[in-house]
Design a protein around this motif. Structure first.
Motif, short mmCIF file in Angstrom:
data_model
loop_
_atom_site.label_atom_id
_atom_site.label_comp_id
_atom_site.label_asym_id
_atom_site.label_seq_id
_atom_site.Cartn_x
_atom_site.Cartn_y
_atom_site.Cartn_z
N SER A 198 0.96 -1.16 -0.04
CA SER A 198 -0.06 -0.10 0.04
C SER A 198 1.04 1.17 0.15
O SER A 198 2.22 1.27 0.27
CB SER A 198 -0.83 0.11 1.28
OG SER A 198 -0.05 -0.07 2.52
N GLU A 199 0.39 2.33 -0.30
CA GLU A 199 1.02 3.48 -0.47
C GLU A 199 1.39 4.02 0.94
O GLU A 199 0.97 4.03 2.04
CB GLU A 199 0.17 4.57 -1.24
CG GLU A 199 -0.11 4.34 -2.51
CD GLU A 199 -1.03 5.52 -3.16
OE1 GLU A 199 -1.04 6.79 -2.23
OE2 GLU A 199 -1.46 5.78 -4.40
N GLN B 295 -4.52 -6.85 -5.67
CA GLN B 295 -4.45 -6.30 -4.25
C GLN B 295 -3.52 -6.92 -3.28
O GLN B 295 -3.35 -6.24 -2.46
CB GLN B 295 -5.99 -6.67 -3.71
CG GLN B 295 -7.12 -5.64 -4.56
CD GLN B 295 -8.61 -6.00 -4.13
OE1 GLN B 295 -8.84 -7.16 -3.32
NE2 GLN B 295 -9.49 -5.07 -4.40
#
Length: 315
Positions: free
Chosen positions: A145-146, A309
């Protein structure tokens, strides 16, 4: 004409409609992933067994891969063993793996085999350990994730398929039996792994170069953003559904395994509603079908990959 007569005429027309499909699939392998509501409802269970028996009698070579998540969950609850999930995958420690193997191989698999035998489709139950049918390795999940470093999730004894022994399956099929496979695998050291049934079905279909891969689900098929069923997709069109966010949740791994099977030589993969009685026959032997078909070339490669994801990799 009476209603009964018209009904008989309609049934005769359906038989004629099915004839070219019976010719087309005679002698061909069809891999069916059996799961969801179709495994719980008694009427649907009998319908499934009769559908497989009919396939066998008209010369199709069905191979079954089954799930069993709810049954595993129920047994874990009875034994007071806590169960947890990460990104839809059951975290499987040693105690959970014992239950998974007991339920999938010892109970669910044998119930399916028994139902097929009663319907006239002689069946043989298998696990990934039998003849090292499903070779596996440990899967690790990497979440990205960022603004955060990658997170490595230890799923325990959750595995991914590294190979399928087609010799064993072909031997069973040649002897006129239906293979019924529980989705467990074994590594080089003999360790057992719990594997997603959709992934096993896709790997088995790819290894056998099956003519069709059918995934029985609890939804009509792949739906567009408006909730309407998409009847047919090319591989490139399917990748676009990843990119625009149409595919979500549990449909992502199902579609991913379909695309991987198509890439390896499976002609078509179908996602169909297992809650519909006789869904297998309706999909294979009628012009309209009932679900979504993803069409791929018998040879070729994929040039695109969906933005995952979660990235899965073995170690």
């Amino acid at each position: 004409m009476s209603a009964a007569f018209e009904s008989n005429v309609a049934q005769a027309r359906m038989l004629i409609e099915s004839l070219p499909y019976i010719r087309q699939f005679r002698g061909e392998v069809v891999v069916v992933k059996y799961g969801g509501h179709a495994m719980k409802d008694e009427t649907l269970k009998r319908s499934f067994a009769l559908n497989i028996a009919l396939l066998k009698y008209v010369g199709v070579r069905p191979v079954i891969v089954h799930g069993g998540g709810p049954q595993i969950g129920g047994m874990l609850q009875q034994l007071h063993i806590e169960s947890s999930f990460r990104e839809g995958l059951r975290v499987t420690d040693d105690a959970t793996m014992d239950v998974v193997e007991m339920v999938l191989v010892g109970k669910v698999n044998k119930e399916i085999v028994s139902g097929l035998n009663r319907a006239g489709a002689s069946a043989v139950g298998l696990s990934g350990k039998d003849g090292q049918l499903i070779r596996a390795r440990k899967m690790e999940m990497v979440l990205t994730s960022e603004n955060r470093p990658p997170e490595i999730i230890d799923l325990g004894r959750v595995g991914e398929v590294m190979g399928v022994d087609t010799g064993l399956l072909n031997l069973i099929s040649r002897e006129d039996y239906v293979p019924v496979i529980a989705p467990t695998g074994v590594d080089e050291e003999g360790g057992t792994y719990n594997i997603n049934a959709d992934a096993v079905a896709g790997a088995v279909a790819a290894a056998l170069k099956a003519r069709r891969l059918l995934l029985l689900t609890d939804v009509p098929g792949i739906l567009d953003r408006g909730g309407q069923l998409i009847k047919t997709l090319s591989m490139n069109e399917t990748w676009e559904l990843f990119a625009d966010g149409t595919l979500k949740g549990g449909m992502i791994p199902k579609v991913k395994c379909c695309l991987e099977a198509l890439q390896e030589g499976v002609e078509k993969a179908m996602i169909i509603d297992g809650r519909v009685e006789n869904c297998i026959l309706l999909e294979l032997f009628t012009d309209a079908g009932i679900g979504t078909e993803i069409v791929g070339p018998r040879a070729g490669s994929l040039r695109h990959s969906p933005p995952p994801q979660a990235e899965y990799r073995g170690r």
